[in-house]
Motif scaffolding. Structure first.
Motif, PDB file in Angstrom:
ATOM      1  N   LYS A  73      -8.796  19.505  -6.990  1.00  0.00           N
ATOM      2  CA  LYS A  73      -8.384  20.906  -6.810  1.00  0.00           C
ATOM      3  C   LYS A  73      -8.759  21.426  -5.418  1.00  0.00           C
TER       4      LYS A  73
ATOM      5  N   HIS B 156       0.525  22.821  -7.961  1.00  0.00           N
ATOM      6  CA  HIS B 156      -0.112  22.424  -9.223  1.00  0.00           C
ATOM      7  C   HIS B 156       0.999  21.993 -10.189  1.00  0.00           C
TER       8      HIS B 156
ATOM      9  N   SER C  69      -3.462  25.246 -16.250  1.00  0.00           N
ATOM     10  CA  SER C  69      -4.338  24.205 -16.797  1.00  0.00           C
ATOM     11  C   SER C  69      -4.261  24.164 -18.323  1.00  0.00           C
TER      12      SER C  69
ATOM     13  N   LYS D 288       0.808  19.666 -19.143  1.00  0.00           N
ATOM     14  CA  LYS D 288       1.439  18.950 -18.013  1.00  0.00           C
ATOM     15  C   LYS D 288       1.380  17.435 -18.242  1.00  0.00           C
TER      16      LYS D 288
ATOM     17  N   ASP E  43      -0.481  16.315 -12.409  1.00  0.00           N
ATOM     18  CA  ASP E  43      -1.225  17.552 -12.113  1.00  0.00           C
ATOM     19  C   ASP E  43      -0.902  18.170 -10.748  1.00  0.00           C
TER      20      ASP E  43
HETATM   21 MN    MN Z   1      -4.610  21.089 -13.281  1.00  0.00          MN
END
Ligand code: MN
Ligand code: OXD
Length: 600
Positions: free
Chosen positions: A217, A237, A259, A263, A286
């Motif tokens: 991230k 993302h 999140s 995904k 991701d």
């Molecule tokens: Mn993520």
């Protein structure tokens, strides 16, 4: 006579700037030893064995889960900490209202005090890594310094790490510097600081994934989004998935969801039986780096080399590919254990938890057995549907981009943006119920534009302007869509089965891209009529389908008003085009006479 092959150059001699930086960090943090990661399989095994010896890793049942281990994090260190995550730019406005901000000098001073002597008695690991295929011009490199072997092992799985990455760094001018120390895991002394202007990250006091695996991230989204704006691309993302139709044609789709909104499941989808001949290939689950190509299309690479996926809910039915993938050479974090030493999490139909994620005898009165944000780390190469093009240096061409959130109401199953500019507004309007991936209350609806609220390394207003500029450069832009797999009926039941059935919606999108499918104007964008979706064998009633594809004008007028108020928070910096798109939608909604999805 055969000559002995020369010994490889010590890593510490490959790149002067990296070596100088390591020396400076060593002087500050005072570790007992410095360990340069080569990135070999043997090294990963040796680091794993170290942690098994020290008791930090538990070896799992070697018959059912060969090469698998369990790590338990500190109970107060189980998720990303958004309230302690900062963007440190010279100007506060550059960070924007979407970020916590600290002045860079003040932030460095604060962090220097935390890092001082923080590695005493510990090993300092140096992990050179490359985000993206090593031979890709779209990839970017970094070096993480950490005092956690668990972090080092994760980075070795999640990125192309070690000697080859350092060799690339030695040839390039820049690399992202990521300094991490677990400190004492005191939430009062925990900060994740980003310095996009210096391409550096300083993270202290947490050993948890998103706070500590700095390639993910921190680098591949927060720092890379800044780098991408300067260089004319997008760091997002998003998952990337290849969909092969029964004619054998493959199209690639990228999708941004917040999140823990599925995904990984979408990236590894298994087509329903009623859609024979379809195949699905994962490029990434991701993060996507998207570059305008010379052909006017948008090309994407997955900067990661592994998955750090959410476990609860993962089973044979929901994601068979993932379920099979994590049965060997996988690092589990914060799951429960069965009596025979297998990992266990909520959503598994078999087995019983014996020990909870904190290592205590399981007691349902204390909550779930596995932590709701328990994770697996595994190499992408273990994915049974890993795309043969996932490592192509030029990436894959993207036909469609999806935005989506987890919403009980308002957002229909799917709609298409009128064009790219409208699509930027649609992406900016994403809202979703919060999940356990971040610290804080779960299930509250919050704005999460492009699913980047926790990850955009600069002011969203500038970010949307950049999105508009990238679109303007594309002669053949992807089409942009919004989806909501999570719509519910008044009793709270999900209206759409999700998982493999989502392919029906994706197939409609691809037909739209090919100019083959019908859509009607629903004011908010273009929607399929029920008959435009492939519903063969689908267990959803006609009423439910109509509900899924309906646009409730009153709710949407409220939504537009809320969006207007939200966007106003970005003041003068908000691109005028965004206002223009919002007003177009407002006017179109005013003009809608009936629920458009039911009409012809
Ligand atoms: Mn993520
Ligand atoms: C993740 C997240 O870990 O988005 O991918 O939190």
């Amino acid at each position: 006579m055969a000559t002995a092959s020369p010994l490889p150059m010590p890593l510490a001699r490959l790149s002067r700037p990296v070596a100088d930086w390591v020396d400076a960090v060593r002087a500050l943090t005072q570790p007992a030893e410095v360990y340069w990661c080569e990135g070999t399989e043997a090294e990963r095994e040796e680091l794993t064995a170290r942690l098994v010896r020290s008791g930090e890793l538990t070896r799992l049942d070697p018959v059912q889960f060969p090469g698998c281990h369990l790590y338990r994090s500190h109970p107060a260190d189980v998720a990303r900490v958004e309230q302690l995550t900062y963007i440190c730019t010279r100007s506060k406005d550059d960070a924007g209202p979407n970020n916590n901000w600290m002045e860079p000098q003040a932030a460095h001073a604060k962090m220097r005090e935390l890092f001082r002597a923080s590695m005493r008695g510990r090993t300092l690991y140096v992990i050179p890594y490359c985000m993206g295929p090593l031979d890709s011009p779209l990839a970017r490199c970094g070096v993480e310094i950490t005092d956690s072997a668990y972090v080092a092992i994760n980075m070795l799985i999640m990125t192309r790490a070690g000697r080859p990455a350092l060799e690339r760094i030695a040839l390039e001018d820049t690399f992202v510097r990521g300094l991490h120390s677990t400190g004492e895991l005191d939430p009062q002394r925990r900060f994740i600081m980003h310095f996009p202007e210096e391409l550096s990250i300083e993270s202290f006091g947490s050993g948890y994934g998103g706070n500590a695996l700095l390639g993910k991230k921190c680098h591949a989204l927060r720092i890379a989004s800044w780098q991408a704006r300067e260089e004319g691309w997008l760091a997002e993302h998003m998952l990337i998935v290849g969909l092969q139709n029964p004619k054998g044609e493959t199209h690639y789709v990228a999708a941004a969801f917040p999140s823990a909104c599925g995904k990984t499941n979408l990236a590894m989808l298994i087509p329903p039986e009623s859609m024979p001949g379809w195949k699905v290939f994962t490029v990434g689950d991701d993060i996507a780096w998207l570059h305008p190509g010379a052909d006017g299309r948008l090309w994407a690479i997955n900067p990661e080399a592994g998955y750090f996926g959410v476990l609860p809910g993962t089973n044979r039915e929901s994601n068979r590919n993932a379920y099979d993938m994590i049965r060997r050479d996988t690092l589990f974090t914060n799951t429960a254990l069965t009596a025979d030493n297998r990992p266990w999490w909520e959503g598994l139909p078999a087995g019983t938890p014996h020990t909870d994620w904190q290592g205590r005898p399981f007691d349902p009165a204390r909550g779930p057995a596995a932590h709701p944000n328990s994770r697996f780390t595994v190499s992408a190469r273990r994915n049974p549907c890993y795309s043969p093009h996932a490592e192509d240096p030029q990436g894959v061409p993207i036909s469609a981009i999806l935005f989506g959130g987890r919403r009980r109401e308002v957002a229909p199953l799917v709609y298409e943006a009128r064009d790219w500019s409208h699509g930027v507004l649609v992406g900016a309007s994403v809202a979703s119920e919060t999940t356990a991936a971040a610290d804080g209350q779960v299930g509250v609806v919050r704005r999460d534009p492009m699913a980047m609220q926790p990850f955009c390394g600069y002011n969203f207003a500038d970010y949307w302007r950049h999105w508009l500029a990238v679109g303007a450069k594309l002669a053949r832009p992807p089409r942009l869509f919004h989806v909501n797999w999570f719509r519910r009926d008044p009793q709270g039941r999900f209206l759409w089965p999700g998982f493999g059935e989502n392919l029906r919606v994706l197939a409609w999108m691809l037909d739209r891209c090919a100019g083959k499918a019908h859509a009607i104007d629903g004011g908010i964008g273009l929607l399929p009529r029920p008959k435009d979706l492939n519903t063969a064998g689908l267990r959803v009633s006609p009423e439910e389908l109509r509900a899924l594809l309906s646009v409730d004008r009153e709710l949407w007028q409220k939504e537009v008003a809320e969006l207007r108020a939200y966007l106003r928070g970005f003041g003068e910096r908000l691109p005028a085009q965004m206002w223009a798109e919002l007003e177009k939608t407002a006017a179109a909604l005013g003009g809608v006479q009936e629920s458009p999805a039911t009409g012809e």
